[in-house]
Design a protein around this motif. Structure first.
Motif: not given
Length: 169
Positions: A44-51
């Motif tokens: 999955i993409s990690m974009d929304e979890h980087k924060k």
């Protein structure tokens, strides 16, 4: 006429009573694996979890000892040195010593059972899949489907049935 009405009322009342049947689905290691892996994504993409790479509720006290804020957060502590924080459809697993994200879980249906949970590392690769049978009972598999063990209440039983982990709310 009243007698006939009373007799009919009693007969209908007795006929209308029913028996409630209780049942459920029994899962084996194999059937739980098939159900859990039928919907999982392997990357999955990690974009929304980087924060969430650092726990905002983590800090060090004046002596350098870690402090983890629990007030207003759903926090679970594990004997492995990790803790998790539930946020909506995700659980974030942090290292207790530095507050760094190690894993996160996607839980699409948190309160309806049975359901599955997919655990990913910080690069977005699948690590484990958990099939939650009931609120306190889960089957755990690695990313290729190997059975690792089972959570029952606060205890984790490995594939040989030996207690090998604990968790605490």
């Amino acid at each position: 006429m009243k007698k006939v009405f009373v007799i009919l009322f009693l007969l209908i009342g007795l006929c209308a009573q029913g028996v409630v049947l209780k049942g459920g689905v029994h899962y084996t290691v194999e059937s739980a694996r098939e159900e859990a892996f039928s919907r999982v994504k392997y990357k999955i993409s990690m974009d929304e979890h980087k924060k969430y790479l650092q726990d905002p509720g983590f800090s060090l006290d004046k002596n350098g000892k870690p402090k983890i804020r629990t007030f207003g957060r759903d926090v679970t502590f594990f004997d492995s040195g990790k803790y998790s924080i539930a946020k909506g459809k995700h659980n974030y697993y942090y290292n207790k010593k530095n507050g760094q994200l190690e894993y996160f879980e996607y839980v699409p249906y948190r309160y309806s059972f049975p359901n599955y949970t997919a655990k990913y590392d910080i690069s977005g690769a699948l690590v484990t899949v958990i099939f939650n049978v009931r609120p306190h009972e889960s089957f755990v598999y690695d990313s290729v489907g190997k059975y690792l063990g089972r959570w029952v209440d606060e205890l984790f039983y490995d594939d040989k049935g030996i207690v090998s982990g604990k968790r605490e709310k």
